[in-house]
Design an enzyme around this catalytic site. Structure first.
Site, PDB file in Angstrom:
ATOM      1  N   VAL A  22      99.065  -3.420  45.816  1.00  0.00           N
ATOM      2  CA  VAL A  22      98.901  -2.220  45.494  1.00  0.00           C
ATOM      3  C   VAL A  22      97.970  -1.564  46.776  1.00  0.00           C
ATOM      4  O   VAL A  22      97.210  -1.960  47.150  1.00  0.00           O
ATOM      5  CB  VAL A  22      98.212  -2.055  44.190  1.00  0.00           C
ATOM      6  CG1 VAL A  22      97.437  -0.586  44.015  1.00  0.00           C
ATOM      7  CG2 VAL A  22      98.763  -2.786  42.957  1.00  0.00           C
ATOM      8  N   LYS A  23      98.658  -0.148  46.927  1.00  0.00           N
ATOM      9  CA  LYS A  23      98.121   0.504  48.058  1.00  0.00           C
ATOM     10  C   LYS A  23      97.116   1.417  47.447  1.00  0.00           C
ATOM     11  O   LYS A  23      97.667   2.255  46.583  1.00  0.00           O
ATOM     12  CB  LYS A  23      99.058   0.884  48.919  1.00  0.00           C
ATOM     13  CG  LYS A  23      98.717   1.423  50.478  1.00  0.00           C
ATOM     14  CD  LYS A  23     100.131   1.506  51.195  1.00  0.00           C
ATOM     15  CE  LYS A  23     100.001   2.164  52.419  1.00  0.00           C
ATOM     16  NZ  LYS A  23     101.263   2.663  53.071  1.00  0.00           N
ATOM     17  N   LEU A  24      95.827   1.398  48.090  1.00  0.00           N
ATOM     18  CA  LEU A  24      94.543   2.378  47.775  1.00  0.00           C
ATOM     19  C   LEU A  24      94.114   3.159  48.871  1.00  0.00           C
ATOM     20  O   LEU A  24      94.074   2.543  49.888  1.00  0.00           O
ATOM     21  CB  LEU A  24      93.673   1.601  46.785  1.00  0.00           C
ATOM     22  CG  LEU A  24      93.988   0.969  45.612  1.00  0.00           C
ATOM     23  CD1 LEU A  24      92.844   0.157  45.135  1.00  0.00           C
ATOM     24  CD2 LEU A  24      94.543   1.885  44.536  1.00  0.00           C
ATOM     25  N   THR A  45     105.238   1.109  52.232  1.00  0.00           N
ATOM     26  CA  THR A  45     105.650   2.581  51.338  1.00  0.00           C
ATOM     27  C   THR A  45     104.376   3.293  51.233  1.00  0.00           C
ATOM     28  O   THR A  45     103.346   2.825  51.283  1.00  0.00           O
ATOM     29  CB  THR A  45     106.648   2.222  50.262  1.00  0.00           C
ATOM     30  OG1 THR A  45     105.804   2.121  49.295  1.00  0.00           O
ATOM     31  CG2 THR A  45     107.743   1.329  50.320  1.00  0.00           C
ATOM     32  N   ALA A  92     103.062  -0.780  47.642  1.00  0.00           N
ATOM     33  CA  ALA A  92     103.479   0.388  46.666  1.00  0.00           C
ATOM     34  C   ALA A  92     102.057   1.255  46.807  1.00  0.00           C
ATOM     35  O   ALA A  92     101.069   0.647  45.958  1.00  0.00           O
ATOM     36  CB  ALA A  92     103.950   0.160  45.587  1.00  0.00           C
TER      37      ALA A  92
END
Length: 223
Positions: free
Chosen positions: A91-93, A27, A65
């Site tokens: 965790v998307k960075l 997402t 996310a």
């Protein structure tokens, strides 16, 4: 190669999950905003957490996310909050200086990180060295500027294999079924794609024609 759905729509996720081929979901803030707009629901922190939790429980695999913060300290704090929502959260960075700093800290805490917006092999190398579990090169956006998204993916996959880096490659910004085939042939670990592209993977006119003919022939001879 695993297949992920790039969406925040629970309806789309439930539909594809029922096929038995979905391994995960990615997402981003844009997709989340679209999903809440479609539901006509206010995007509160509590509603967002509940939505992510529902996605995780539906797909049963990794769910990326993305943070909205731009500075490392805030990214780390937001990443911790996201990871606390469900064990499947990744965790998307963004692949920036601040993103690398946050990746190093979060990964050291045992939180899985997906470094996104990757457009070069060097960016992927930096992300891997910072402890990322996943790197996401964007095929379609590279193609959009008349470069070769497939060549970028080939370089990244080969580099990771040669360097023996413990990171998975997610082929992202998938625009059409050919991108999926290309990603599989080039050795990507995962391809993440929109709902429409996922549906197109199954479509072929000869399949429909063949099925129609089988049924017509059966109708002629059945008791």
């Amino acid at each position: 190669m695993e297949l992920y759905l790039d969406t925040a729509s629970l309806e789309e996720i439930r539909e594809i999950a029922a096929w038995g081929v979905l391994s995960g979901v990615t997402t981003n803030p844009t997709l989340v905003a679209k999903a809440f707009a479609a539901k006509g629901e206010a995007l509160t922190e509590e509603a967002f957490a509940a939505h992510l939790r529902a996605i995780c429980e539906t797909v049963g695999g990794p769910v990326s996310a993305e943070v909205t913060a731009l500075e490392a300290e805030a990214m780390v704090a937001e990443g911790r909050r996201l990871a606390a929502i469900h064990p499947n959260i990744v965790v998307k960075l963004p692949t920036t200086e601040e993103g690398l700093k946050a990746c190093k800290r979060l990964s050291a805490e045992g939180i899985k990180v997906n470094m996104t917006l990757i457009f070069s092999a060097n960016q992927a190398l930096l992300a891997a060295r910072a402890g990322a579990s996943y790197v996401s090169p964007f095929l379609g956006r590279v193609d959009d500027i008349s470069w070769d998204g497939g060549e970028l993916l080939r370089e990244i996959v080969e580099m990771i294999q040669v360097q023996d880096l413990p990171v998975k490659v997610i082929a992202a910004s998938i625009r059409h079924p050919r991108h999926v085939t290309e990603a599989a042939l080039l050795g990507a670990d995962i391809a993440t794609m929109p709902h429409a592209v996922f549906k197109q993977l199954l479509k072929h006119p000869l399949t429909d024609i063949g099925l129609k003919r089988f049924l017509e022939d059966w109708e002629k001879v059945k008791p």
